[in-house]
Design a protein around this motif. Structure first.
Motif, mmCIF file in Angstrom:
data_model
loop_
_atom_site.group_PDB
_atom_site.id
_atom_site.type_symbol
_atom_site.label_atom_id
_atom_site.label_comp_id
_atom_site.label_asym_id
_atom_site.label_seq_id
_atom_site.Cartn_x
_atom_site.Cartn_y
_atom_site.Cartn_z
ATOM 1 N N ILE B 731 21.601 -0.668 16.310
ATOM 2 C CA ILE B 731 20.961 0.649 16.131
ATOM 3 C C ILE B 731 20.257 0.700 14.773
ATOM 4 C CG2 ILE B 731 21.333 3.141 16.021
ATOM 5 C CD1 ILE B 731 23.664 2.837 17.882
ATOM 6 N N ASP B 732 20.908 0.181 13.723
ATOM 7 C CA ASP B 732 20.272 0.128 12.399
ATOM 8 C C ASP B 732 18.868 -0.456 12.506
ATOM 9 O OD1 ASP B 732 22.418 1.103 11.044
ATOM 10 O OD2 ASP B 732 22.889 -0.727 9.931
ATOM 11 N N ARG B 733 18.792 -1.577 13.184
ATOM 12 C CA ARG B 733 17.514 -2.296 13.247
ATOM 13 C C ARG B 733 16.471 -1.509 14.035
ATOM 14 N NH1 ARG B 733 19.473 -8.465 14.732
ATOM 15 N NH2 ARG B 733 20.489 -8.940 12.760
ATOM 16 N N VAL B 734 16.874 -0.976 15.189
ATOM 17 C CA VAL B 734 15.884 -0.254 15.998
ATOM 18 C C VAL B 734 15.415 0.996 15.257
ATOM 19 C CG1 VAL B 734 15.378 0.833 18.202
ATOM 20 C CG2 VAL B 734 16.929 -1.103 18.129
ATOM 21 N N LYS B 763 13.012 -5.926 22.052
ATOM 22 C CA LYS B 763 14.214 -6.764 22.135
ATOM 23 C C LYS B 763 14.040 -8.030 21.296
ATOM 24 C CE LYS B 763 16.140 -5.496 26.633
ATOM 25 N NZ LYS B 763 16.295 -5.901 28.023
ATOM 26 N N GLN B 764 12.846 -8.620 21.397
ATOM 27 C CA GLN B 764 12.627 -9.842 20.611
ATOM 28 C C GLN B 764 12.753 -9.554 19.118
ATOM 29 O OE1 GLN B 764 8.748 -11.143 21.889
ATOM 30 N NE2 GLN B 764 9.455 -11.384 23.988
ATOM 31 N N VAL B 765 12.147 -8.457 18.685
ATOM 32 C CA VAL B 765 12.175 -8.141 17.258
ATOM 33 C C VAL B 765 13.604 -7.870 16.801
ATOM 34 C CG1 VAL B 765 11.488 -6.437 15.534
ATOM 35 C CG2 VAL B 765 9.831 -7.242 17.221
ATOM 36 N N VAL B 766 14.344 -7.102 17.610
ATOM 37 C CA VAL B 766 15.644 -6.620 17.155
ATOM 38 C C VAL B 766 16.778 -7.590 17.496
ATOM 39 C CG1 VAL B 766 17.350 -4.817 17.529
ATOM 40 C CG2 VAL B 766 14.952 -4.219 17.178
ATOM 41 N N LEU B 767 16.742 -8.152 18.688
ATOM 42 C CA LEU B 767 17.868 -8.983 19.119
ATOM 43 C C LEU B 767 17.651 -10.453 18.761
ATOM 44 C CD1 LEU B 767 18.521 -7.389 22.622
ATOM 45 C CD2 LEU B 767 19.637 -6.856 20.460
ATOM 46 N N GLU B 768 16.381 -10.878 18.727
ATOM 47 C CA GLU B 768 16.133 -12.296 18.438
ATOM 48 C C GLU B 768 15.489 -12.480 17.073
ATOM 49 O OE1 GLU B 768 13.753 -13.639 21.761
ATOM 50 O OE2 GLU B 768 15.055 -12.541 23.140
ATOM 51 N N GLU B 775 16.977 -8.694 8.513
ATOM 52 C CA GLU B 775 17.798 -8.575 7.316
ATOM 53 C C GLU B 775 17.261 -7.451 6.430
ATOM 54 O OE1 GLU B 775 18.291 -12.317 5.286
ATOM 55 O OE2 GLU B 775 19.183 -11.282 3.556
ATOM 56 N N GLU B 776 15.929 -7.413 6.310
ATOM 57 C CA GLU B 776 15.301 -6.380 5.488
ATOM 58 C C GLU B 776 15.559 -4.992 6.068
ATOM 59 O OE1 GLU B 776 11.128 -7.135 4.982
ATOM 60 O OE2 GLU B 776 10.815 -5.087 4.266
ATOM 61 N N GLN B 779 19.077 -4.013 5.305
ATOM 62 C CA GLN B 779 19.258 -3.715 3.891
ATOM 63 C C GLN B 779 18.699 -2.328 3.574
ATOM 64 O OE1 GLN B 779 21.069 -5.446 1.731
ATOM 65 N NE2 GLN B 779 20.734 -3.647 0.421
ATOM 66 N N HIS B 780 17.513 -2.042 4.131
ATOM 67 C CA HIS B 780 16.890 -0.746 3.898
ATOM 68 C C HIS B 780 17.810 0.375 4.394
ATOM 69 C CE1 HIS B 780 12.908 1.748 4.191
ATOM 70 N NE2 HIS B 780 13.857 2.371 3.527
ATOM 71 N N MET B 781 18.379 0.164 5.577
ATOM 72 C CA MET B 781 19.285 1.174 6.118
ATOM 73 C C MET B 781 20.511 1.336 5.224
ATOM 74 S SD MET B 781 19.806 3.431 8.395
ATOM 75 C CE MET B 781 18.866 3.167 9.876
ATOM 76 N N ALA B 782 21.051 0.208 4.761
ATOM 77 C CA ALA B 782 22.236 0.274 3.906
ATOM 78 C C ALA B 782 21.928 1.081 2.642
ATOM 79 C CB ALA B 782 22.700 -1.133 3.557
ATOM 80 N N ASP B 783 20.715 0.880 2.077
ATOM 81 C CA ASP B 783 20.344 1.638 0.880
ATOM 82 C C ASP B 783 20.300 3.133 1.162
ATOM 83 O OD1 ASP B 783 20.069 -0.773 -0.341
ATOM 84 O OD2 ASP B 783 17.872 -0.823 -0.245
ATOM 85 N N LEU B 784 19.725 3.480 2.314
ATOM 86 C CA LEU B 784 19.601 4.901 2.646
ATOM 87 C C LEU B 784 20.977 5.523 2.864
ATOM 88 C CD1 LEU B 784 16.564 4.936 5.087
ATOM 89 C CD2 LEU B 784 16.648 5.728 2.737
ATOM 90 N N VAL B 785 21.841 4.800 3.579
ATOM 91 C CA VAL B 785 23.179 5.333 3.846
ATOM 92 C C VAL B 785 23.893 5.545 2.511
ATOM 93 C CG1 VAL B 785 25.416 4.809 4.874
ATOM 94 C CG2 VAL B 785 23.323 4.315 6.134
ATOM 95 N N GLY B 786 23.669 4.611 1.569
ATOM 96 C CA GLY B 786 24.338 4.683 0.270
ATOM 97 C C GLY B 786 23.855 5.820 -0.604
ATOM 98 N N THR B 787 22.632 6.320 -0.377
ATOM 99 C CA THR B 787 22.106 7.362 -1.260
ATOM 100 C C THR B 787 22.067 8.728 -0.583
ATOM 101 O OG1 THR B 787 19.874 6.708 -0.576
ATOM 102 C CG2 THR B 787 20.679 5.821 -2.660
ATOM 103 N N TYR B 788 22.795 8.892 0.518
ATOM 104 C CA TYR B 788 22.792 10.180 1.209
ATOM 105 C C TYR B 788 23.345 11.289 0.329
ATOM 106 C CZ TYR B 788 24.311 13.968 4.199
ATOM 107 O OH TYR B 788 24.497 15.218 4.735
#
Lengths: 122, 837
Positions: B731-734, B763-768, B775-776, B779-788
């Motif tokens: 879900i993060d990736r999509v 599917k190719q972009v997200v699953l493969e 990875e990017e 990481q972007h999602m992790a940054d956003l979750v961290g600064t909520y």
């Protein structure tokens, strides 16, 4: 004998929000004062009342320019009003009332027409 | 001259299409038209029949309304079965009356073939053809656990899908050694079987049923010729169709040896006043069991009756492209390579689950046929090569190889000849499309309504868009993607500009990359982009003027200028204490209170100045903002899950709360909704959300890009049996890919449909990780979750920000005099316009 016009102090510079509007209460009813710091003049005052719905909301609209005219978009149904002339861009027959506005030291003054003063006194 | 009478027997898709065509011709004025349908329902779309179990109604599936028939002066007799034809007197008989005809059209279709197996008359042995059949299947599924479909062809797999959507353990029993024996070869059939089994449908091939008897553990038991057996609660026969030709046979029209009403190229039978079209008709010793050839017959006959001497049915392409149980299957032309000298090229990627076969002519110049399983993205190109006999490239294998292995890009619209058929349902060629564009159509919508292209099965939607865009561009019509007059860029372009240049304010962006001062289109869009990139508070001075009023005041403006408040209730779970606080606050401020569809409570009628006061109280009680005002994650709806429910297999509430807390506050191009269901019964309606999660015995199935609203769309199955970690990562990736690449105000569904390559590409972009960006994205999602941060908490604690909530800055105690209220059902609501106080 009353002066023909009345420059009412409505707020101070600190109350203004750049690129946006605030609502003030005047003897002529609710007025929206917009501060667009990248324009000259930078201050605009129009009625706060959205002519399409009669609700007092225009100061809460998004400002900007369309084809060079400074405008605010009504937050309710998004019609645009020219901040200088009050003309609605989507409907020729509709306009909002505009008021002369100026900066007097730290105070913002809006010119309230005397003729209306009696009739609208809340 | 008095009018002649035209009678049509049969109100199915083909019969209806015939009428649609006929009424557009001058001949329509020469006829009084009567239509007889055995079913009580108006003609409906049988191609999408299984959608009936996923929520579509007859009205959704209907081809037209009764009004349409009335407007065209067509006399409609539904539920009135024609029982006889008297060819000498030119009359037909129904149980209630006689009718005379001058011309008679048989569009009686077909009936499902039920193999002569002992025991097949059992009440839980059913067929799959009409909505009534579906109702019987639904009734039979009550209290049932398993269901078997006899027949592994196209319709059989559709029926299996229907059983699956009823929550049954579905099985398919096929007599042949593989699924879809007509369309697929051994490898293709094998792969399809594997994929379908992965989706939970058991496939039994090479099984001949000898008898059906009472079951021991289930209602029925099927005994097979190889001495094995299968127990099941219901059986659906879908072993092929037979032409519905009884009427014709009884009136001595010429018939085929194995059934079917013989017609000539003009779709006329052995009686010059009787015509037949669709699946009941036998042309050149063939029955056509697909809708497109039936439509072609319908068009031909309409032209014939209109006096067109040239009109002729000359056979039809039987190529098919479908999604069966979510698996792509395509079959084109001579798929089995039966043409003399034909050779094949095969590409079989068992890892990715893609199988492609091209059948080419002996000289290697023409494509004769093709088979695709697992990925239909090559279908349009291959079909165009086959239908238009376009000369194949030097190395034809490039057409089916993946691009990374030297595969050729898809055939561009320019390479297609004018005669190329774009939409086979409505027989629209590229030339037709160019014609309407020359006649003034200047966008996709008008081309569609003018030509009807892509309004049938919709399979050609992507190709049509390409052709229209390319033709418009050729004519100098710029297909503008500019967001507004201030920026010559799309939202995605702006996102990249902001991200790459590290731009943090609207002012910088418009100064360096735009013109003027902005407007209510670009400002909120840029506000959203800045929020996604840098996650600064939306009331930071620079951002305030960018926001729509709802975002600025962090509440939803209602029609009278007051606001509604929706505190976050993650997963819809709330303690009694918190519920009491909501009640107390609502009571104190006299707020109209309503439960939302997203399992939250909406409090209406707060004035601007009341908002911070109310939020102070809510925050003190532990509430956070619900972002109901933002283009951002709204709610994650959930059912109660395995904690309480007898059927739940996972903790759906726990997962919903995890997801809601993870993605709350994330700014997106449009609102994003999610839901988690604890079992396949799907009580949380997850398939109607942008992200739908449905529990399985082994983890979670993820559906993406669904939505409710004006144009409801079910989500597409994206990945199956994910662990908690895999689910969140996916879900993060999509989500992040959506936020970065979607257009302004584009929901996930439209975004995905507009991605070149659609779901498969996603599917190719997200699953493969085909773009190497996962990875990017994570990481972007992790940054956003961290600064909520809870925007309301930050706002009420900051006196400067609170100043924004003064109704009139020079009169803090002044109430807006415009507001007028009344009471209805014990709650306060605004007076309507003109309503007495």
């Amino acid at each position: 004998m009353r002066a023909r016009t009345n420059w009412e102090i409505v707020c101070t510079v600190d109350d203004l929000v750049p690129e946006s509007g605030v609502a003030v209460w005047t003897e002529d009813g609710p007025v929206a004062v917009f501060y667009l710091p990248h324009r000259l003049p930078a201050l605009f005052a129009v009625s706060h009342t959205d002519p399409f719905t009669g609700k007092n909301v225009l100061a809460r609209g998004i400002t900007g320019d369309l084809k060079g005219q400074p405008v605010v978009a009504s937050p309710l149904y998004k019609q645009h009003f020219n901040l200088q002339t009050g003309q609605c861009l989507e409907d020729e027959a509709v306009a909002v009332k505009t008021y002369p506005v100026l900066l007097d030291g730290n105070n913002v003054r809006v010119e309230i027409p005397a003729a209306n003063k009696e009739s609208v006194a809340a | 001259m008095s009018k002649k009478t035209l009678i049509v027997i049969g109100n199915g898709m083909v019969g209806h299409h015939f009428l649609e065509q006929l009424v557009t011709t001058p001949a329509a004025a020469d006829f009084d038209i009567k239509v007889f349908g055995e079913e009580k329902l108006l003609a409906y779309d049988r191609v999408h029949l299984s959608e009936y179990f996923s929520g579509s109604t007859h009205a959704d599936l209907a081809m037209e309304t009764a009004d349409w028939y009335a407007e065209n002066d067509i006399d409609l007799h539904l539920g009135e079965q024609v029982t006889g034809i008297d060819r000498d007197k030119q009359t037909i008989t129904t149980p209630t009356a006689y009718y005379s005809y001058d011309e008679l059209v048989l569009a009686t279709g077909s009936y499902p073939f039920v193999p002569p197996i002992k025991g097949n008359e059992h009440p839980h042995c059913l067929v799959y053809r009409t909505l009534e059949d579906l109702e019987s299947i639904r009734a039979s599924s009550e209290g049932a656990k398993t269901g078997v479909v006899v027949g592994g062809g196209l319709l059989g797999l559709e029926a299996a899908n229907a059983l699956k959507s009823l929550g049954l353990d579905a099985h398919v029993v096929e007599f042949a050694p593989r699924l879809m024996p007509v369309q697929l070869d051994t490898d293709g059939g094998e792969l399809l079987k594997r994929k379908i089994e992965e989706l939970g449908v058991q496939v039994h091939t090479e099984k001949a049923t000898t008898e059906i008897i009472e079951g021991a553990d289930a209602r029925l038991r099927m005994n097979f010729s190889d001495e094995t057996h299968l127990e099941t609660d219901l059986i659906v026969f879908s072993a092929g169709i037979r032409p519905q030709d009884a009427l014709a046979r009884a009136s001595d029209l010429a018939m085929g040896e194995r059934g079917g009403i013989i017609i000539n190229d003009q779709c006329t039978t052995s009686d010059p006043h009787i015509h037949a079209i669709g699946e009941c008709a036998l042309w050149s010793e063939r029955i056509f069991g697909l809708v497109a050839p039936g439509y072609t017959m319908a068009r031909t006959l309409a032209s014939v009756l209109n006096g067109d001497q040239e009109a002729a049915f000359t056979g039809a392409d039987m190529s098919t492209k479908l999604k069966l149980l979510g698996v792509d299957v395509g079959s084109i032309g001579d798929a089995h390579g039966q043409t003399e000298g034909a050779r094949s090229i095969r590409f079989n990627d068992e890892q990715a689950g893609h199988y492609r076969r091209m059948v080419i002519s002996e000289d290697g110049k023409k494509l004769l046929g093709a088979i695709l399983v697992g990925d239909n993205s090559h279908y349009d190109t291959l079909l165009q090569y086959a239908l238009n006999e376009i000369k194949l490239p030097q190395q034809p294998e490039t057409l089916i190889l993946p691009e990374s292995q030297g595969g050729a890009p898809t055939l561009g619209p320019d390479a297609l000849p004018e005669t190329a058929s774009i939409c086979s349902c409505h027989n629209v060629s590229k030339g037709d499309i160019c014609g309407v564009i020359d006649a003034g159509c200047s966008d996709l919508g008008s081309v569609k309504s003018e030509t009807k292209a892509s309004t049938g099965c919709g399979g050609c939607a992507a190709l049509l868009k390409n052709v229209v865009d390319s033709e418009l561009e050729k004519r100098g019509v710029e297909v503008s993607k500019d967001i507004c007059e201030h920026f010559p860029y799309s939202r995605q372009d702006l996102f990249n500009i902001v991200k790459v240049n590290g731009i943090r304010t609207f002012r910088t962006l418009i100064r360096d990359h735009g013109k003027g001062h902005g407007c209510d289109i670009c400002k909120p869009a840029v506000g959203s982009i800045l929020a996604t990139c840098w996650n600064e508070h939306i009331l930071a001075t620079d951002h305030v003027p960018l926001q729509d009023t709802n975002d600025t005041f962090m509440a939803n403006m209602q029609k009278n200028g007051t606001y509604s408040i929706v505190p976050r209730i993650p997963g819809g779970e709330i303690t009694p204490d918190k519920l009491i606080v909501l009640g107390e606050v609502a009571k104190e401020y006299n707020l109209y209170t309503k439960i939302t569809g997203g399992q939250r409570v909406d409090l209406f009628g707060a004035t601007l100045s009341e908002l911070p006061e109310i939020w102070e109280k809510l925050i003190a009680a532990g509430f956070e903002t619900g972002h109901a005002y933002g283009k951002s994650l709204r709610t994650v709806k959930s059912c109660v899950g395995n904690t309480w429910c007898r059927y739940g297999v996972q903790d759906s509430v726990g997962m919903a709360i995890t997801l809601e807390n993870r993605y709350k506050g994330l700014r997106a191009p449009h609102k994003v909704k999610m839901a988690v269901s604890g079992c396949t019964r799907e009580c949380a309606e997850a398939q109607s959300k942008d992200f739908g999660v449905i529990a399985t015995e082994n983890g979670w199935n993820l559906y993406v890009c669904g939505n409710g609203g004006m144009r409801p769309r079910h989500g597409d199955l994206f990945a199956t049996d994910l662990s908690d970690e895999e689910l969140i990562r996916t879900i993060d990736r999509v989500v992040m890919f959506y936020v970065r690449t979607a257009d302004r105000l584009q929901r996930t569904s439209v975004w995905m449909e507009n991605l070149e390559g659609g779901l498969d590409y996603l599917k190719q972009v997200v699953l493969e990780d085909s773009l190497g960006i996962c990875e990017e994205l994570e990481q972007h999602m992790a940054d956003l979750v961290g600064t909520y941060q809870c925007e309301w908490k930050t706002a009420v604690e900051d006196p400067e920000k609170r100043k924004r909530f003064r109704e009139f800055v020079n009169a803090p105690s002044k109430k807006d005099p415009v507001q007028q209220w009344t009471t209805e059902r014990d709650q306060r609501r605004p007076l309507l316009e003109g309503e007495p106080a």
